[in-house]
Design an enzyme around this catalytic site. Sequence first.
Site, PDB file in Angstrom:
ATOM      1  N   GLY A  37       0.778   2.896  -3.896  1.00 19.56           N
ATOM      2  CA  GLY A  37       1.410   2.899  -2.576  1.00 19.56           C
ATOM      3  C   GLY A  37       2.891   2.537  -2.643  1.00 19.56           C
ATOM      4  O   GLY A  37       3.659   3.101  -3.448  1.00 19.56           O
ATOM      5  N   ASP A  82       4.209  -0.207  -3.639  1.00 19.38           N
ATOM      6  CA  ASP A  82       4.484  -1.295  -4.600  1.00 19.38           C
ATOM      7  C   ASP A  82       5.847  -1.172  -5.305  1.00 19.38           C
ATOM      8  O   ASP A  82       6.519  -2.186  -5.490  1.00 19.38           O
ATOM      9  CB  ASP A  82       3.375  -1.376  -5.668  1.00 19.38           C
ATOM     10  CG  ASP A  82       2.135  -2.097  -5.155  1.00 19.38           C
ATOM     11  OD1 ASP A  82       2.209  -2.730  -4.089  1.00 19.38           O
ATOM     12  OD2 ASP A  82       1.092  -2.020  -5.829  1.00 19.38           O
ATOM     13  N   ASN A 108     -13.499   3.942  -1.296  1.00 20.80           N
ATOM     14  CA  ASN A 108     -13.637   4.581  -2.602  1.00 20.80           C
ATOM     15  C   ASN A 108     -12.326   4.538  -3.366  1.00 20.80           C
ATOM     16  O   ASN A 108     -12.117   5.306  -4.301  1.00 20.80           O
ATOM     17  CB  ASN A 108     -14.097   6.041  -2.446  1.00 20.80           C
ATOM     18  CG  ASN A 108     -15.614   6.122  -2.442  1.00 20.80           C
ATOM     19  OD1 ASN A 108     -16.279   5.328  -3.077  1.00 20.80           O
ATOM     20  ND2 ASN A 108     -16.148   7.083  -1.710  1.00 20.80           N
ATOM     21  N   ASP A 135      -7.920  -2.561   6.289  1.00 20.41           N
ATOM     22  CA  ASP A 135      -6.854  -1.618   6.607  1.00 20.41           C
ATOM     23  C   ASP A 135      -5.541  -2.367   6.421  1.00 20.41           C
ATOM     24  O   ASP A 135      -5.435  -3.542   6.791  1.00 20.41           O
ATOM     25  CB  ASP A 135      -6.987  -1.082   8.033  1.00 20.41           C
ATOM     26  CG  ASP A 135      -6.232   0.235   8.205  1.00 20.41           C
ATOM     27  OD1 ASP A 135      -6.165   1.020   7.247  1.00 20.41           O
ATOM     28  OD2 ASP A 135      -5.683   0.473   9.288  1.00 20.41           O
ATOM     29  N   HIS A 155      -1.071  -9.629   0.173  1.00 19.73           N
ATOM     30  CA  HIS A 155      -1.699  -9.546   1.493  1.00 19.73           C
ATOM     31  C   HIS A 155      -3.219  -9.414   1.401  1.00 19.73           C
ATOM     32  O   HIS A 155      -3.964 -10.140   2.033  1.00 19.73           O
ATOM     33  CB  HIS A 155      -1.101  -8.325   2.209  1.00 19.73           C
ATOM     34  CG  HIS A 155      -1.016  -7.100   1.320  1.00 19.73           C
ATOM     35  ND1 HIS A 155      -0.270  -7.085   0.172  1.00 19.73           N
ATOM     36  CD2 HIS A 155      -1.623  -5.898   1.375  1.00 19.73           C
ATOM     37  CE1 HIS A 155      -0.398  -5.908  -0.421  1.00 19.73           C
ATOM     38  NE2 HIS A 155      -1.231  -5.165   0.286  1.00 19.73           N
ATOM     39  N   HIS A 181      -8.246   1.593  -7.143  1.00 19.22           N
ATOM     40  CA  HIS A 181      -7.267   0.504  -7.299  1.00 19.22           C
ATOM     41  C   HIS A 181      -7.717  -0.723  -6.519  1.00 19.22           C
ATOM     42  O   HIS A 181      -7.693  -1.843  -7.009  1.00 19.22           O
ATOM     43  CB  HIS A 181      -5.897   0.924  -6.747  1.00 19.22           C
ATOM     44  CG  HIS A 181      -5.121   1.780  -7.676  1.00 19.22           C
ATOM     45  ND1 HIS A 181      -4.515   1.277  -8.802  1.00 19.22           N
ATOM     46  CD2 HIS A 181      -4.839   3.087  -7.638  1.00 19.22           C
ATOM     47  CE1 HIS A 181      -3.894   2.260  -9.423  1.00 19.22           C
ATOM     48  NE2 HIS A 181      -4.077   3.373  -8.738  1.00 19.22           N
ATOM     49  N   LYS A 182      -8.108  -0.461  -5.264  1.00 15.82           N
ATOM     50  CA  LYS A 182      -8.499  -1.575  -4.405  1.00 15.82           C
ATOM     51  C   LYS A 182      -9.781  -2.218  -4.895  1.00 15.82           C
ATOM     52  O   LYS A 182      -9.908  -3.439  -4.888  1.00 15.82           O
ATOM     53  CB  LYS A 182      -8.737  -1.060  -2.977  1.00 15.82           C
ATOM     54  CG  LYS A 182      -7.494  -0.943  -2.182  1.00 15.82           C
ATOM     55  CD  LYS A 182      -7.871  -1.024  -0.727  1.00 15.82           C
ATOM     56  CE  LYS A 182      -7.313   0.093   0.059  1.00 15.82           C
ATOM     57  NZ  LYS A 182      -7.925   0.208   1.376  1.00 15.82           N
TER      58      LYS A 182
HETATM   59  P1  IMP Z   1      -5.137   1.118   3.312  1.00 14.38           P
HETATM   60  O1  IMP Z   1      -5.427   1.002   4.736  1.00 14.38           O
HETATM   61  O2  IMP Z   1      -5.463  -0.151   2.586  1.00 14.38           O
HETATM   62  O3  IMP Z   1      -5.698   2.342   2.666  1.00 14.38           O
HETATM   63  O4  IMP Z   1      -3.572   1.224   3.149  1.00 14.38           O
HETATM   64  C1  IMP Z   1      -2.809   2.194   3.812  1.00 14.38           C
HETATM   65  C2  IMP Z   1      -1.619   2.512   2.986  1.00 14.38           C
HETATM   66  O5  IMP Z   1      -0.802   1.350   2.839  1.00 14.38           O
HETATM   67  C3  IMP Z   1      -1.932   2.977   1.559  1.00 14.38           C
HETATM   68  O6  IMP Z   1      -2.125   4.365   1.502  1.00 14.38           O
HETATM   69  C4  IMP Z   1      -0.686   2.568   0.823  1.00 14.38           C
HETATM   70  O7  IMP Z   1       0.322   3.530   0.994  1.00 14.38           O
HETATM   71  C5  IMP Z   1      -0.272   1.299   1.551  1.00 14.38           C
HETATM   72  N1  IMP Z   1      -0.793   0.119   0.839  1.00 14.38           N
HETATM   73  C6  IMP Z   1      -1.940  -0.560   1.082  1.00 14.38           C
HETATM   74  N2  IMP Z   1      -2.071  -1.585   0.229  1.00 14.38           N
HETATM   75  C7  IMP Z   1      -1.002  -1.549  -0.569  1.00 14.38           C
HETATM   76  C8  IMP Z   1      -0.581  -2.352  -1.667  1.00 14.38           C
HETATM   77  O8  IMP Z   1      -1.225  -3.312  -2.106  1.00 14.38           O
HETATM   78  N3  IMP Z   1       0.591  -1.996  -2.231  1.00 14.38           N
HETATM   79  C9  IMP Z   1       1.344  -0.946  -1.803  1.00 14.38           C
HETATM   80  N4  IMP Z   1       0.988  -0.160  -0.806  1.00 14.38           N
HETATM   81  C10 IMP Z   1      -0.177  -0.463  -0.176  1.00 14.38           C
END
Ligand code: IMP
Length: 197
Positions: free
Chosen positions: A149, A151, A8, A68, A176, A11-12
């Site tokens: 995050g 960035d 949810n 993840d 990534h 951004h993603k």
């Molecule tokens: P998630 O598993 O994709 O929710 O990522 C875990 C955490 O990694 C997030 O809460 C962010 O702090 C960091 N993160 C994930 N993707 C990014 C990104 O594209 N840019 C910056 N931080 C990221």
Amino acid sequence: MKIVFASNNDHKISEIKNILGDSLILLSLKDLNIYEEIPEEEPDLEGNALSKARYVHKITGMNVFADDTGLEIDALGGMPGVRSARFAGGNKDFSANIDKVLSMLGSEVNRKARFRTVIALIYNNIEYLFEGIVEGNIIHARRGNQGFGYDPVFIPEGKNRTFAEMDLSEKNSLSHRARALEKLSLFLLQITEADNK
Ligand code: IMP
């Protein structure tokens, strides 16, 4: 083809729609009225991505993928890694997480780091994993206000601006998540073509 993205995070979701384009109908958890927080308690990114995909697959029975991501900093022995979201505490505070990383790194000269994304797909009841990595460096203070995050403190290799100083399409050309998603979308394209033969 309809596919569920087990997230949810707005951004993603917009990043992923931007990458996948019109090739797939992407449904988020909100689209399916699923609002619960899915547990992320596994010791690695692969385990978390798989457990999220399995959780949503069990509820919906649909084809589903989950991701993840972790920021792996060499001088911190790979931390925050799988704990990236909650590095500074349970409330997933992006700013506090950055403060903690910067303070742990201090004046360390080796600032090499990478974002690593793992995507778990369950398609026709079979599980698949895809990985995407972007190498880079952690700078000493935040720059830029786009993205999310970590960035503002991450400069991808070969660039001189942080992810937070790039617009979405530039970030998506090297991130990534984009790299893992490219593998996923290529796979889905091939498998759906094969299914339609
Ligand atoms: P998630 O598993 O994709 O929710 O990522 C875990 C955490 O990694 C997030 O809460 C962010 O702090 C960091 N993160 C994930 N993707 C990014 C990104 O594209 N840019 C910056 N931080 C990221």
